[in-house]
Design a protein around this motif. Structure first.
Motif, short mmCIF file in Angstrom:
data_model
loop_
_atom_site.label_atom_id
_atom_site.label_comp_id
_atom_site.label_asym_id
_atom_site.label_seq_id
_atom_site.Cartn_x
_atom_site.Cartn_y
_atom_site.Cartn_z
N ASN A 82 1.68 37.86 11.43
CA ASN A 82 1.50 37.98 12.90
C ASN A 82 0.05 37.72 13.11
N VAL A 83 -0.35 37.23 14.32
CA VAL A 83 -1.37 36.99 14.68
C VAL A 83 -2.59 38.08 14.65
N VAL A 84 -1.79 39.22 15.30
CA VAL A 84 -2.43 40.58 14.94
C VAL A 84 -1.61 41.74 14.00
N PRO A 85 -2.02 42.03 13.29
CA PRO A 85 -1.27 42.76 12.44
C PRO A 85 -0.98 44.19 12.80
N ARG A 86 -1.66 44.70 13.83
CA ARG A 86 -1.18 46.13 14.25
C ARG A 86 -0.02 46.20 15.11
N ALA A 87 0.65 47.28 15.00
CA ALA A 87 1.82 47.53 16.00
C ALA A 87 1.55 48.11 17.28
N THR A 95 -6.50 43.08 22.52
CA THR A 95 -7.54 42.61 23.12
C THR A 95 -7.90 41.08 23.05
N ALA A 96 -8.59 40.55 23.89
CA ALA A 96 -9.02 39.24 23.40
C ALA A 96 -9.97 39.31 22.20
N ALA A 97 -10.51 40.14 21.69
CA ALA A 97 -11.13 40.22 20.33
C ALA A 97 -10.01 40.11 19.46
N LEU A 99 -7.25 38.80 19.41
CA LEU A 99 -6.41 37.77 19.09
C LEU A 99 -7.20 36.57 18.50
N THR A 100 -8.60 36.68 18.99
CA THR A 100 -9.58 35.62 18.19
C THR A 100 -9.79 36.14 16.62
N ALA A 101 -9.69 37.25 16.47
CA ALA A 101 -9.99 37.50 15.06
C ALA A 101 -8.68 37.35 14.31
N GLY A 102 -7.48 37.32 15.02
CA GLY A 102 -6.10 37.06 14.45
C GLY A 102 -6.40 35.69 13.87
N GLY A 103 -6.82 34.59 14.84
CA GLY A 103 -7.05 33.24 14.69
C GLY A 103 -7.71 32.81 13.48
N VAL A 104 -8.76 33.84 13.18
CA VAL A 104 -9.55 33.54 12.02
C VAL A 104 -8.75 34.16 10.79
N ARG A 105 -8.05 34.98 10.92
CA ARG A 105 -7.17 35.63 9.70
C ARG A 105 -6.12 34.65 9.34
N LEU A 106 -5.58 33.76 10.41
CA LEU A 106 -4.55 32.95 10.23
C LEU A 106 -5.16 31.79 9.30
N ARG A 107 -6.22 31.32 9.77
CA ARG A 107 -6.87 30.18 9.15
C ARG A 107 -7.21 30.51 7.58
N SER A 108 -7.52 31.77 7.28
CA SER A 108 -7.77 32.40 6.07
C SER A 108 -6.29 32.30 5.24
N LEU A 109 -5.25 32.76 5.93
CA LEU A 109 -4.10 32.90 5.15
C LEU A 109 -3.44 31.69 4.88
N VAL A 110 -3.44 30.58 6.02
CA VAL A 110 -3.15 29.32 5.62
C VAL A 110 -3.81 28.65 4.49
N ALA A 111 -5.31 28.93 4.41
CA ALA A 111 -6.02 28.29 3.31
C ALA A 111 -5.64 28.78 1.97
#
Length: 182
Positions: A82-87, A95-97, A99-111
């Motif tokens: 998920n973009v944001v892991p919390r339910a 929050t926008a923050a 979602l932005t942090a989720g993008g960073v997390r996804l980049r890390s997971l993909v790497a």
């Protein structure tokens, strides 16, 4: 058995573990788990969510899987995060923050896990998480390293813009892009 209102509220902010392994063909990425999914411990578990029927209808799975069978997915080359892991009760509570942090997390997971494709299920969440204001459903022009990025429609039953046949078509387009190996 359906959860009580109190049980659903108790699931608020609960984390739902990723279903992931190295080298997947597709890592599907929801916006965030709903309360029903968090309560059940399974992704896309709410009755009426069309993820599992779209996955099967597009040929990704040999039969319609129940959300409780999510752990079968890696053996099929598929995963879920998920973009944001919390339910939360609704995606608009994020929050926008986050979602932005989720993008960073996804980049890390993909790497780390290196899936062939990251498929984000929701164009608005993708736009917010990756600062891609002009993104549309389909294959994205940029990738994350060697990982191709797709945006698919949100399979929630609340998404009236895409009914099941249209969701299946979009999922099938992604599957076809994988060629004989997908």
């Amino acid at each position: 058995m359906s959860p009580t209102r109190a049980e659903l509220l108790a699931a608020s902010d609960r984390l739902l573990p990723d279903v992931i392994a190295p080298g997947l063909d597709v890592l599907f990425c929801g916006i965030n788990p709903g309360l029903y999914s968090a309560w059940s411990g399974h992704h896309f578990a709410r009755p009426g969510n069309r993820f599992w029927p779209a996955l099967h209808g597009s040929g990704f799975t040999p039969r319609l899987l129940h959300p409780s069978e999510q752990d079968v997915l890696p053996s099929l080359g598929l995963g879920i995060t998920n973009v944001v892991p919390r339910a939360s009760a609704r995606a608009d509570e994020l929050t926008a923050a986050e979602l932005t942090a989720g993008g960073v997390r996804l980049r890390s997971l993909v790497a780390e896990y290196r899936p062939r494709v990251l498929a984000v299920l929701g164009v608005t969440a993708f736009r917010d998480a990756f600062a891609a204001r002009d993104a549309v459903v389909g294959r994205q022009p940029s990738s994350l390293g060697a990982t191709v990025v797709w945006v698919l429609p949100n399979p929630s039953g609340l998404n009236a813009h895409y009914q099941l046949p249209a969701l299946i078509q979009k999922f099938a387009e992604l599957r076809a892009s994988l060629g004989a190996n997908g």
